[in-house]
Design an enzyme around this catalytic site. Sequence first.
Site, PDB file in Angstrom:
ATOM      1  CD1 TRP A  92      -2.167  -2.037   0.212  1.00 46.75           C
ATOM      2  CD2 TRP A  92      -3.001  -1.336   2.165  1.00 46.75           C
ATOM      3  NE1 TRP A  92      -3.226  -2.865   0.541  1.00 46.75           N
ATOM      4  CE2 TRP A  92      -3.757  -2.451   1.740  1.00 46.75           C
ATOM      5  CE3 TRP A  92      -3.346  -0.728   3.383  1.00 46.75           C
ATOM      6  CZ2 TRP A  92      -4.826  -2.970   2.474  1.00 46.75           C
ATOM      7  CZ3 TRP A  92      -4.407  -1.245   4.114  1.00 46.75           C
ATOM      8  CH2 TRP A  92      -5.140  -2.355   3.658  1.00 46.75           C
ATOM      9  CG  HIS A 140       9.754  -1.481  -2.795  1.00 45.29           C
ATOM     10  ND1 HIS A 140       9.839  -0.328  -3.538  1.00 45.29           N
ATOM     11  CD2 HIS A 140       8.657  -2.133  -3.241  1.00 45.29           C
ATOM     12  CE1 HIS A 140       8.827  -0.297  -4.394  1.00 45.29           C
ATOM     13  NE2 HIS A 140       8.097  -1.381  -4.230  1.00 45.29           N
ATOM     14  CD  GLU A 158       8.321   2.900  -4.464  1.00 40.76           C
ATOM     15  OE1 GLU A 158       7.768   2.770  -3.363  1.00 40.76           O
ATOM     16  OE2 GLU A 158       7.730   2.690  -5.546  1.00 40.76           O
ATOM     17  CD  GLU A 167       8.316  -4.982  -6.740  1.00 38.08           C
ATOM     18  OE1 GLU A 167       7.086  -5.055  -6.816  1.00 38.08           O
ATOM     19  OE2 GLU A 167       8.900  -4.159  -6.018  1.00 38.08           O
ATOM     20  N   GLY A 205       1.464  -2.761  -6.367  1.00 36.64           N
ATOM     21  CA  GLY A 205       1.452  -1.445  -5.730  1.00 36.64           C
ATOM     22  C   GLY A 205       0.138  -0.732  -6.003  1.00 36.64           C
ATOM     23  N   GLY A 206       0.104   0.084  -7.048  1.00 36.90           N
ATOM     24  CA  GLY A 206      -1.061   0.921  -7.359  1.00 36.90           C
ATOM     25  C   GLY A 206      -2.389   0.167  -7.361  1.00 36.90           C
TER      26      GLY A 206
HETATM   27  C1  PEP Z   1       5.406  -2.110  -5.956  1.00 33.56           C
HETATM   28  O1  PEP Z   1       5.080  -1.263  -5.166  1.00 33.56           O
HETATM   29  O2  PEP Z   1       6.158  -2.996  -5.556  1.00 33.56           O
HETATM   30  C2  PEP Z   1       4.884  -2.062  -7.326  1.00 33.56           C
HETATM   31  C3  PEP Z   1       5.166  -3.033  -8.130  1.00 33.56           C
HETATM   32  O3  PEP Z   1       4.096  -0.981  -7.685  1.00 33.56           O
HETATM   33  P1  PEP Z   1       3.130  -0.863  -8.987  1.00 33.56           P
HETATM   34  O4  PEP Z   1       2.289  -2.110  -8.995  1.00 33.56           O
HETATM   35  O5  PEP Z   1       2.336   0.364  -8.742  1.00 33.56           O
HETATM   36  O6  PEP Z   1       4.009  -0.775 -10.183  1.00 33.56           O
END
Ligand code: PEP
Length: 250
Positions: free
Chosen positions: A11, A95, A97, A167, A234-235
Amino acid sequence: MSRTYYIAGNWKMHKTRAEAAELAKALVSQLKGGKHRYLVAPSFTLIETVAPIVKGSNIRLGAQNMACEEQGAHTGEVSVFQLKDLGVQTVILGHSERRHNYKEDDALINKKLKLALKHGLEVILCIGELLEEREAGKAEQVCETQLVKGLEGVSAAELANIVIAYEPVWAIGTGKTATPEDADAIHAFVRKLIGKLYGADAAEKIIIQYGGSVKPDNAAQLMAKENIDGALVGGAALKPDTFVPIALFG
Ligand code: PEP
C-alpha cells in the site's frame, strides 16, 4: 506447478486509518475462500488498525520496511519487535524505492533480512534492475548481485521463509509492464541461481513474485508463466476493484 501463488499488496504511503480499515474489510470479505496466498502491507501507522481486521482471515499482515537493529537510538526507525508486537508476519525488504530513493544498499538489506529471519518473520526480498541497466544488457547481472548479497549468510532452512519479488524498476508505478516472456526469463534465471546456491529442491520451492504495474488485465498472463508464482502489487492494491481480480485469478 506445486508452488502456491502468492499475491501481495504494497500500500506504500497511502491511506488514513479509516480508509485502510475500509480496504482491509473489503479484502477480507472478497478474498474469503480465495485459493492463493495473500498479504497486505500497510504503512506502519496503519498496521494496528488493519491487524484485527485480517486476523483469522487468509490475508497475512506485512510491513514495508524494518530497522536493521533490534532497538536503541535510531530515530525514525521501526524495530522487528515493534512489528511483531502488532502481529506483523512478513516484511518487504529491498524495495526499489528503499534502494534508490533512500539509498539502502545490499549490505544493509542483508542485515535487515537476517534480523527478520532471526525473529521468525517471513521476508519478501525485492530485486530488480533500472532501465539503463536493462538497456545495457545487465539485468541478470544486477539481479544476481542483489540476490547473492541479499542472501549472504542465509541457510537453506532459513530460505524457506524467504520470497523473492522481481520488480524491474522501470515497470514500477509507470504503467509499463515487462512482457510475460521477459519477466519469466529473469524469474527462470533467479530460480536457477537459487538452485546453484541452495540446491534443486530449494529452487523448485522458492516463490518468485513479479512486481511492476500488475493490473487485472495483465495479471493472469504474467502468472501463467512457469516461473512466475505470484505478484507484488502497488497501485492496483489500493482498491478492491483492482486488487481482488488479480488475487482471485485462475
Ligand atoms: C510495488 O510497489 O512494488 C509495485 C510493483 O508498484 P506498482 O504495482 O504500482 O508498479
